[in-house]
Motif scaffolding. Structure first.
Motif, PDB file in Angstrom:
ATOM      1  N   SER A   9       0.824  -1.194   0.000  1.00  0.00           N
ATOM      2  CA  SER A   9       0.000   0.000   0.000  1.00  0.00           C
ATOM      3  C   SER A   9       0.862   1.249   0.000  1.00  0.00           C
ATOM      4  O   SER A   9       1.995   1.242   0.479  1.00  0.00           O
ATOM      5  CB  SER A   9      -0.896  -0.013   1.241  1.00  0.00           C
ATOM      6  OG  SER A   9      -1.541   1.227   1.398  1.00  0.00           O
ATOM      7  N   ASP A  10       0.307   2.327  -0.533  1.00  0.00           N
ATOM      8  CA  ASP A  10       0.979   3.615  -0.473  1.00  0.00           C
ATOM      9  C   ASP A  10       0.831   4.251   0.907  1.00  0.00           C
ATOM     10  O   ASP A  10       1.402   5.305   1.163  1.00  0.00           O
ATOM     11  CB  ASP A  10       0.414   4.564  -1.532  1.00  0.00           C
ATOM     12  CG  ASP A  10       0.863   4.195  -2.939  1.00  0.00           C
ATOM     13  OD1 ASP A  10       1.868   3.471  -3.058  1.00  0.00           O
ATOM     14  OD2 ASP A  10       0.204   4.625  -3.899  1.00  0.00           O
ATOM     15  N   SER A  11       0.085   3.621   1.761  1.00  0.00           N
ATOM     16  CA  SER A  11      -0.101   4.117   3.124  1.00  0.00           C
ATOM     17  C   SER A  11       0.564   3.168   4.106  1.00  0.00           C
ATOM     18  O   SER A  11       0.510   1.945   3.944  1.00  0.00           O
ATOM     19  CB  SER A  11      -1.595   4.222   3.457  1.00  0.00           C
ATOM     20  OG  SER A  11      -2.241   5.091   2.552  1.00  0.00           O
ATOM     21  N   ALA A  12       1.187   3.715   5.126  1.00  0.00           N
ATOM     22  CA  ALA A  12       1.871   2.906   6.122  1.00  0.00           C
ATOM     23  C   ALA A  12       0.867   2.086   6.926  1.00  0.00           C
ATOM     24  O   ALA A  12      -0.292   2.501   7.095  1.00  0.00           O
ATOM     25  CB  ALA A  12       2.675   3.804   7.056  1.00  0.00           C
ATOM     26  N   PRO A  13       1.295   0.915   7.417  1.00  0.00           N
ATOM     27  CA  PRO A  13       0.416   0.117   8.279  1.00  0.00           C
ATOM     28  C   PRO A  13      -0.053   0.951   9.468  1.00  0.00           C
ATOM     29  O   PRO A  13       0.689   1.775  10.010  1.00  0.00           O
ATOM     30  CB  PRO A  13       1.318  -1.035   8.739  1.00  0.00           C
ATOM     31  CG  PRO A  13       2.360  -1.141   7.671  1.00  0.00           C
ATOM     32  CD  PRO A  13       2.596   0.258   7.192  1.00  0.00           C
TER      33      PRO A  13
ATOM     34  N   VAL B 266      10.782  16.418  12.801  1.00  0.00           N
ATOM     35  CA  VAL B 266      11.180  15.008  12.746  1.00  0.00           C
ATOM     36  C   VAL B 266       9.911  14.185  12.946  1.00  0.00           C
ATOM     37  O   VAL B 266       9.314  14.207  14.017  1.00  0.00           O
ATOM     38  CB  VAL B 266      12.227  14.670  13.822  1.00  0.00           C
ATOM     39  CG1 VAL B 266      12.573  13.192  13.784  1.00  0.00           C
ATOM     40  CG2 VAL B 266      13.482  15.519  13.616  1.00  0.00           C
ATOM     41  N   LYS B 267       9.488  13.469  11.939  1.00  0.00           N
ATOM     42  CA  LYS B 267       8.168  12.840  11.938  1.00  0.00           C
ATOM     43  C   LYS B 267       8.161  11.387  12.403  1.00  0.00           C
ATOM     44  O   LYS B 267       7.121  10.885  12.835  1.00  0.00           O
ATOM     45  CB  LYS B 267       7.567  12.909  10.528  1.00  0.00           C
ATOM     46  CG  LYS B 267       7.458  14.328   9.979  1.00  0.00           C
ATOM     47  CD  LYS B 267       6.646  15.235  10.879  1.00  0.00           C
ATOM     48  CE  LYS B 267       6.498  16.621  10.278  1.00  0.00           C
ATOM     49  NZ  LYS B 267       5.784  17.561  11.205  1.00  0.00           N
TER      50      LYS B 267
ATOM     51  N   PRO C   4       6.656   2.085  -0.613  1.00  0.00           N
ATOM     52  CA  PRO C   4       5.936   3.222  -1.201  1.00  0.00           C
ATOM     53  C   PRO C   4       5.310   4.159  -0.176  1.00  0.00           C
ATOM     54  O   PRO C   4       4.956   5.289  -0.506  1.00  0.00           O
ATOM     55  CB  PRO C   4       4.851   2.548  -2.058  1.00  0.00           C
ATOM     56  CG  PRO C   4       4.706   1.178  -1.515  1.00  0.00           C
ATOM     57  CD  PRO C   4       6.051   0.794  -0.984  1.00  0.00           C
ATOM     58  N   TYR C   5       5.192   3.693   1.078  1.00  0.00           N
ATOM     59  CA  TYR C   5       4.616   4.567   2.104  1.00  0.00           C
ATOM     60  C   TYR C   5       5.672   5.432   2.803  1.00  0.00           C
ATOM     61  O   TYR C   5       5.355   6.159   3.737  1.00  0.00           O
ATOM     62  CB  TYR C   5       3.835   3.751   3.143  1.00  0.00           C
ATOM     63  CG  TYR C   5       4.593   2.599   3.772  1.00  0.00           C
ATOM     64  CD1 TYR C   5       5.605   2.814   4.701  1.00  0.00           C
ATOM     65  CD2 TYR C   5       4.260   1.285   3.454  1.00  0.00           C
ATOM     66  CE1 TYR C   5       6.282   1.756   5.289  1.00  0.00           C
ATOM     67  CE2 TYR C   5       4.928   0.218   4.029  1.00  0.00           C
ATOM     68  CZ  TYR C   5       5.945   0.453   4.937  1.00  0.00           C
ATOM     69  OH  TYR C   5       6.615  -0.591   5.511  1.00  0.00           O
ATOM     70  N   ILE C   6       6.938   5.358   2.336  1.00  0.00           N
ATOM     71  CA  ILE C   6       7.984   6.234   2.884  1.00  0.00           C
ATOM     72  C   ILE C   6       7.973   7.539   2.101  1.00  0.00           C
ATOM     73  O   ILE C   6       8.190   7.569   0.891  1.00  0.00           O
ATOM     74  CB  ILE C   6       9.381   5.590   2.775  1.00  0.00           C
ATOM     75  CG1 ILE C   6       9.429   4.271   3.542  1.00  0.00           C
ATOM     76  CG2 ILE C   6      10.449   6.567   3.278  1.00  0.00           C
ATOM     77  CD1 ILE C   6       9.272   4.397   5.029  1.00  0.00           C
ATOM     78  N   GLY C   7       7.701   8.628   2.781  1.00  0.00           N
ATOM     79  CA  GLY C   7       7.728   9.935   2.162  1.00  0.00           C
ATOM     80  C   GLY C   7       8.953  10.717   2.589  1.00  0.00           C
ATOM     81  O   GLY C   7       9.610  10.389   3.583  1.00  0.00           O
TER      82      GLY C   7
ATOM     83  N   PHE D 297       6.005   8.711   7.350  1.00  0.00           N
ATOM     84  CA  PHE D 297       5.114   7.647   6.885  1.00  0.00           C
ATOM     85  C   PHE D 297       3.860   8.277   6.274  1.00  0.00           C
ATOM     86  O   PHE D 297       3.199   9.099   6.913  1.00  0.00           O
ATOM     87  CB  PHE D 297       4.709   6.723   8.035  1.00  0.00           C
ATOM     88  CG  PHE D 297       5.850   5.970   8.652  1.00  0.00           C
ATOM     89  CD1 PHE D 297       6.763   5.288   7.850  1.00  0.00           C
ATOM     90  CD2 PHE D 297       6.017   5.928  10.027  1.00  0.00           C
ATOM     91  CE1 PHE D 297       7.817   4.589   8.413  1.00  0.00           C
ATOM     92  CE2 PHE D 297       7.075   5.232  10.600  1.00  0.00           C
ATOM     93  CZ  PHE D 297       7.975   4.561   9.783  1.00  0.00           C
ATOM     94  N   LYS D 298       3.564   7.881   5.061  1.00  0.00           N
ATOM     95  CA  LYS D 298       2.350   8.378   4.409  1.00  0.00           C
ATOM     96  C   LYS D 298       1.123   7.731   5.053  1.00  0.00           C
ATOM     97  O   LYS D 298       1.126   6.533   5.332  1.00  0.00           O
ATOM     98  CB  LYS D 298       2.382   8.057   2.916  1.00  0.00           C
ATOM     99  CG  LYS D 298       3.525   8.720   2.168  1.00  0.00           C
ATOM    100  CD  LYS D 298       3.538   8.287   0.709  1.00  0.00           C
ATOM    101  CE  LYS D 298       4.738   8.847  -0.031  1.00  0.00           C
ATOM    102  NZ  LYS D 298       4.782   8.353  -1.445  1.00  0.00           N
ATOM    103  N   GLU D 299       0.122   8.521   5.266  1.00  0.00           N
ATOM    104  CA  GLU D 299      -1.091   8.017   5.900  1.00  0.00           C
ATOM    105  C   GLU D 299      -2.182   7.771   4.869  1.00  0.00           C
ATOM    106  O   GLU D 299      -2.171   8.335   3.765  1.00  0.00           O
ATOM    107  CB  GLU D 299      -1.582   9.020   6.950  1.00  0.00           C
ATOM    108  CG  GLU D 299      -0.601   9.226   8.099  1.00  0.00           C
ATOM    109  CD  GLU D 299      -1.113  10.227   9.102  1.00  0.00           C
ATOM    110  OE1 GLU D 299      -2.205  10.794   8.873  1.00  0.00           O
ATOM    111  OE2 GLU D 299      -0.430  10.437  10.118  1.00  0.00           O
TER     112      GLU D 299
END
Length: 558
Positions: free
Chosen positions: A34-38, A244-245, A530-533, A552-554
């Motif tokens: 997924s493009d979104s993080a777990p 820092v996310k 893919p969920y790493i931005g 992390f992309k949500e």
């Protein structure tokens, strides 16, 4: 002749292909990520390739340690994702008209992980520590541009004579021995990072451990389990903590790229260190799409010749061995990731590629464009001149640190040498774990040893430095005073053109001495979920990576 050459090339290609193996997985392993993080994910999991030897910034001399240390510490300057030096602990700096005095203004909110302020005196202590011989900082020559540094490193002066001064708690003045336009880029390297003086004074050898370390970077060390993992937590006292996310970073030392790939596929890793041999860049791209990252790198893969070891102490031998390595065959059959043959001590692309074809100007490199069969004939004559024959063969040992790619390349070179020299040569290979292998090189307990160098900053001097007489990174054990002279003239040169000219002469002297055996120009390649931005490696040709860039992309639906 033409027919026999064709058979030779085919045979070599098949032999190398057999060595390279498959190692990439089948076509139906396309990642369906997924493009979104777990949901609830708070930990970035990254590979670092192998065990980390040290987390003491001044002692770092390898890319695996750097990946962690760059998260834990920050210098006066840091880097953006195009490797440009930008403000770090120093929010700004002034440069004198003659280019020799830098005045750094530290951030008011720069703090150590224990909440104490980072001061100019902390940098004075740390820079003195870096150039003090007792510290044995392997990259201290980066700092020899600072006034007094070379004399201190040569044990001819005391550390307090170094040209660094705290004007007040938040103002640091550094005086250079001569102007150096890229000095801010040097300060972004770990050798110039600050360390916490009270702790280092209290425990000089053991302070850089979990439970003890105090650092000033975006993250702080929580756990360090040898052969297990390193865990870092977000440092709430970092001056830019609000940006820092990611809360936690787990670094995994995995020697096997295949194991790394399997973990990535299983969702147990977010960013790999590298990838297994066997598949080409195009094949990886077909399988993983935009998750596959492939970038040209300012770095070279090579072997040191221990010039004090029997056999390779002779110039004729070193030249003969260098001539008979088919670099293109290694690239085509084993690597397959866009690497290019390397014949110089500096990689293609350094300083915009001004040294790319320098081998054409070195008379003893006229063999480069000759067919392999002709090279072998010339090389045999060199071995005979050095006193070797079927009755008196040359015994060689190729050493490398444990990694499948290094093994395949060493075995391929062994085959090439055996094919070129027949009974004139006996070759063995041996491997050691990274920490042990570094000591083997530094103590010169080897004959031919694999190594690589990735640019710390984009200047030829960063590579020439390894070939200086007293460089801690000169693992070949030679001293060429003419080379040293050209380097020093370059470092003191008032113009860029003069710097380039003197470095060119130093490079040519190093090449003519055949102190190293260059193999290929690096690319780096990895997989990124893919969920790493926030990670944009396209222009990061030195592969300096900071976790603080990432997030992390949500799920947009939530």
């Amino acid at each position: 002749m033409k027919g026999s050459k064709k058979v030779l090339v085919l045979g070599l290609t098949l032999a190398l292909a057999a060595l390279s193996g498959c190692g990439g997985g089948s076509g139906n392993t396309q990642a369906a990520n997924s493009d979104s993080a777990p949901k609830g994910k708070d930990t970035l999991i990254v590979g670092v390739g192998t065990g980390v030897p040290t987390l003491d910034p001044q002692l770092v001399n390898d890319t695996t340690s750097s990946r962690v240390v760059d998260d834990l510490f920050e210098g006066l300057t840091t880097e953006d994702q195009a490797n440009k030096a930008i403000p770090g602990v120093a929010k700004s700096w002034d440069i004198s008209k003659d280019g020799t005095v830098y005045t750094f203004h530290l951030r008011d909110n720069a703090k150590w992980s224990n909440g104490k302020p980072v001061t100019a005196e902390d940098f004075v202590f740390s820079l003195r520590r870096a150039v003090t011989p007792e510290t044995a900082a392997p990259n201290n020559t980066m700092l020899n541009v600072i006034k007094g540094a070379q004399a201190i490193m040569d044990n001819k002066a005391k550390a307090d004579t170094l040209g660094v001064k705290a004007l007040d708690d938040s103002t640091l003045q550094i005086t250079l021995a001569h102007p150096l336009a890229y000095f801010p880029a040097i300060l972004a390297n770990s050798v110039a990072y600050p360390v916490y003086p009270p702790l280092v004074k209290e425990d000089p050898k053991g302070w850089a451990q979990a439970g003890k370390m105090i650092s000033n970077g975006a993250y702080e060390l929580k756990e360090w389990i040898p052969n297990g993992h390193i865990l870092a937590l977000k440092n709430p006292n970092y001056w830019d903590a609000s940006n820092v996310k990611i809360d936690k970073v787990r670094y995994l030392p995995i020697n096997s790229p295949t194991d790394e790939l399997n973990r990535y596929k299983a969702g147990q890793m977010d960013i790999t260190w590298t990838l297994p041999d066997g598949l080409s860049a195009e094949q990886y791209r077909q399988q993983f799409g935009s998750q596959f990252v492939d970038v040209t790198q300012l770095g070279g893969y090579f072997y040191w010749f221990n010039t004090n070891a029997e056999g390779v102490d002779k110039l004729e031998v070193r030249k003969a061995l260098t001539m008979t390595v088919n670099r293109k065959a290694i690239i085509d059959a084993i690597l397959k990731m866009g690497q290019t043959p390397l014949y110089s001590i500096v990689p293609q692309g350094i300083q915009g590629g001004i040294y790319d074809n320098i081998y054409k100007d070195v008379p003893s490199y006229s063999w480069v464009n000759k067919p392999m069969a002709e090279r072998a004939q010339i090389a045999k004559g060199l071995l005979e001149k050095a006193g070797y024959s079927d009755m008196h063969p040359l015994d060689l040992v190729i050493s490398y640190n444990t990694l499948p790619t290094h093994q395949k390349i060493a075995e391929a070179i062994t085959q090439m040498w055996k094919h070129a020299f027949g009974g004139m040569i006996n070759v063995k290979v041996q491997n050691e774990e990274w920490k042990v292998y570094l000591q083997t090189l530094q103590q010169q307990n080897y004959q031919i040893g694999r190594f690589s160098w990735i640019a710390d900053f984009n200047a030829a001097s960063n590579f020439v430095d390894m070939f200086l007489c007293n460089s801690p990174n000169n693992n070949a054990g030679f001293c060429n005073k003419a080379l040293d002279k050209e380097y020093q003239l370059g470092m003191y040169a008032p113009t860029q053109a003069q710097f380039d000219s003197h470095m060119e002469k130093a490079i040519e002297l190093a090449m003519a001495g055949y102190y190293s055996l260059p193999i290929y120009n690096y690319t780096y390649f990895r997989l990124v979920k893919p969920y790493i931005g926030g990670y944009d490696p396209e222009n990061n040709h030195m592969d300096h990576v900071y976790s603080k860039w990432m997030y992390f992309k949500e799920d947009k639906k939530s």
